[in-house]
Write a protein that holds these residues in place. Sequence first.
Motif, mmCIF file in Angstrom:
data_model
loop_
_atom_site.group_PDB
_atom_site.id
_atom_site.type_symbol
_atom_site.label_atom_id
_atom_site.label_comp_id
_atom_site.label_asym_id
_atom_site.label_seq_id
_atom_site.Cartn_x
_atom_site.Cartn_y
_atom_site.Cartn_z
ATOM 1 N N VAL A 1 0.833 -1.206 0.000
ATOM 2 C CA VAL A 1 0.000 0.000 0.000
ATOM 3 C C VAL A 1 0.867 1.256 0.000
ATOM 4 O O VAL A 1 0.619 2.190 -0.765
ATOM 5 C CB VAL A 1 -0.964 -0.007 1.211
ATOM 6 N N HIS A 2 1.894 1.272 0.845
ATOM 7 C CA HIS A 2 2.761 2.450 0.907
ATOM 8 C C HIS A 2 3.542 2.641 -0.388
ATOM 9 O O HIS A 2 3.753 3.763 -0.829
ATOM 10 C CB HIS A 2 3.702 2.359 2.113
ATOM 11 N N MET A 3 3.954 1.560 -1.001
ATOM 12 C CA MET A 3 4.668 1.668 -2.278
ATOM 13 C C MET A 3 3.721 2.119 -3.387
ATOM 14 O O MET A 3 4.087 2.941 -4.219
ATOM 15 C CB MET A 3 5.314 0.329 -2.639
ATOM 16 N N ALA A 4 2.512 1.586 -3.401
ATOM 17 C CA ALA A 4 1.551 1.938 -4.451
ATOM 18 C C ALA A 4 1.132 3.398 -4.370
ATOM 19 O O ALA A 4 0.781 4.001 -5.381
ATOM 20 C CB ALA A 4 0.326 1.028 -4.369
ATOM 21 N N ALA A 5 1.178 3.980 -3.189
ATOM 22 C CA ALA A 5 0.774 5.381 -3.038
ATOM 23 C C ALA A 5 1.630 6.280 -3.923
ATOM 24 O O ALA A 5 1.141 7.270 -4.469
ATOM 25 C CB ALA A 5 0.875 5.810 -1.578
ATOM 26 N N GLY A 6 2.887 5.962 -4.063
ATOM 27 C CA GLY A 6 3.755 6.706 -4.957
ATOM 28 C C GLY A 6 4.373 7.963 -4.373
ATOM 29 O O GLY A 6 5.377 8.439 -4.869
ATOM 30 N N ASP A 7 3.773 8.526 -3.342
ATOM 31 C CA ASP A 7 4.309 9.769 -2.782
ATOM 32 C C ASP A 7 4.694 9.639 -1.311
ATOM 33 O O ASP A 7 4.936 10.635 -0.645
ATOM 34 C CB ASP A 7 3.336 10.929 -2.980
ATOM 35 N N VAL A 8 4.764 8.418 -0.813
ATOM 36 C CA VAL A 8 5.220 8.180 0.554
ATOM 37 C C VAL A 8 6.731 8.016 0.502
ATOM 38 O O VAL A 8 7.250 7.204 -0.254
ATOM 39 C CB VAL A 8 4.552 6.929 1.161
ATOM 40 N N ARG A 9 7.422 8.808 1.304
ATOM 41 C CA ARG A 9 8.884 8.809 1.346
ATOM 42 C C ARG A 9 9.363 8.389 2.734
ATOM 43 O O ARG A 9 8.631 8.506 3.716
ATOM 44 C CB ARG A 9 9.439 10.208 1.032
ATOM 45 N N ALA A 10 10.592 7.948 2.811
ATOM 46 C CA ALA A 10 11.176 7.504 4.083
ATOM 47 C C ALA A 10 11.079 8.591 5.146
ATOM 48 O O ALA A 10 10.799 8.306 6.311
ATOM 49 C CB ALA A 10 12.629 7.073 3.880
ATOM 50 N N GLU A 11 11.276 9.845 4.757
ATOM 51 C CA GLU A 11 11.254 10.931 5.745
ATOM 52 C C GLU A 11 9.858 11.199 6.316
ATOM 53 O O GLU A 11 9.727 11.900 7.312
ATOM 54 C CB GLU A 11 11.839 12.222 5.157
ATOM 55 N N HIS A 12 8.815 10.637 5.733
ATOM 56 C CA HIS A 12 7.463 10.822 6.267
ATOM 57 C C HIS A 12 7.212 9.988 7.522
ATOM 58 O O HIS A 12 6.299 10.272 8.282
ATOM 59 C CB HIS A 12 6.412 10.472 5.216
ATOM 60 N N PHE A 13 8.031 8.961 7.741
ATOM 61 C CA PHE A 13 7.785 8.085 8.887
ATOM 62 C C PHE A 13 8.145 8.745 10.215
ATOM 63 O O PHE A 13 7.538 8.443 11.233
ATOM 64 C CB PHE A 13 8.502 6.747 8.700
ATOM 65 N N GLU A 14 9.103 9.660 10.216
ATOM 66 C CA GLU A 14 9.446 10.350 11.462
ATOM 67 C C GLU A 14 8.278 11.180 11.991
ATOM 68 O O GLU A 14 7.881 11.010 13.158
ATOM 69 C CB GLU A 14 10.694 11.211 11.303
ATOM 70 N N PRO A 15 7.673 12.068 11.185
ATOM 71 C CA PRO A 15 6.517 12.802 11.735
ATOM 72 C C PRO A 15 5.327 11.888 12.018
ATOM 73 O O PRO A 15 4.571 12.131 12.961
ATOM 74 C CB PRO A 15 6.196 13.843 10.668
ATOM 75 N N TRP A 16 5.170 10.824 11.230
ATOM 76 C CA TRP A 16 4.085 9.873 11.480
ATOM 77 C C TRP A 16 4.254 9.270 12.868
ATOM 78 O O TRP A 16 3.312 9.226 13.659
ATOM 79 C CB TRP A 16 4.107 8.772 10.412
ATOM 80 N N LEU A 17 5.466 8.805 13.186
ATOM 81 C CA LEU A 17 5.711 8.179 14.482
ATOM 82 C C LEU A 17 5.612 9.187 15.627
ATOM 83 O O LEU A 17 5.105 8.850 16.697
ATOM 84 C CB LEU A 17 7.069 7.481 14.491
ATOM 85 N N MET A 18 6.077 10.394 15.411
ATOM 86 C CA MET A 18 5.957 11.421 16.457
ATOM 87 C C MET A 18 4.489 11.705 16.761
ATOM 88 O O MET A 18 4.094 11.795 17.931
ATOM 89 C CB MET A 18 6.684 12.699 16.025
ATOM 90 N N LEU A 19 3.681 11.820 15.731
ATOM 91 C CA LEU A 19 2.252 12.077 15.909
ATOM 92 C C LEU A 19 1.572 10.869 16.561
ATOM 93 O O LEU A 19 0.716 11.028 17.440
ATOM 94 C CB LEU A 19 1.624 12.399 14.556
ATOM 95 N N PHE A 20 1.978 9.677 16.156
ATOM 96 C CA PHE A 20 1.402 8.470 16.744
ATOM 97 C C PHE A 20 1.763 8.366 18.215
ATOM 98 O O PHE A 20 0.908 8.068 19.057
ATOM 99 C CB PHE A 20 1.861 7.231 15.970
#
Length: 133
Positions: free
Chosen positions: A69-88
């Motif tokens: 799913v993350h690969m198919a999105a096409g615009d998810v980058r490695a650097e997006h996981f840091e803010p995702w985890l901080m928010l989570f």
Amino acid sequence: MIPPRFDVTPEQIDRVVATFYAAVRRHEVLGPIFARHVTDWPAHEEKIAAFWRNAILYERSYDGNPMRVHMAAGDVRAEHFEPWLMLFDATLIRTLPQPQARAWSALAHRIGAGLRMGVRDLREDRGAAPILR
């Protein structure tokens, strides 16, 4: 029956997921990315809650492949996981007792590290020659 990874209820999982995605929709970086891909928020939240119920409670209600799913999105980058985890993490701290928040955070960080590595390796470094030392 396999015991849960840690003590959390399905209702707590649902509350964490709903609270988290409300924050995602307001986030300056993550919000626009999710808005491009999620058209039915209740269905998305139910699918993600099923993912977490499977990962934590070992329910078998989730049918999906997060990496795909993350690969198919096409615009998810490695650097997006840091803010995702901080928010989570912020959501977990606000929503759950400390022991459950810590346990879930550790699991989320392990999963996030795998997704981040996969996104980086499969998308961003595709075609790059390996560095041998």
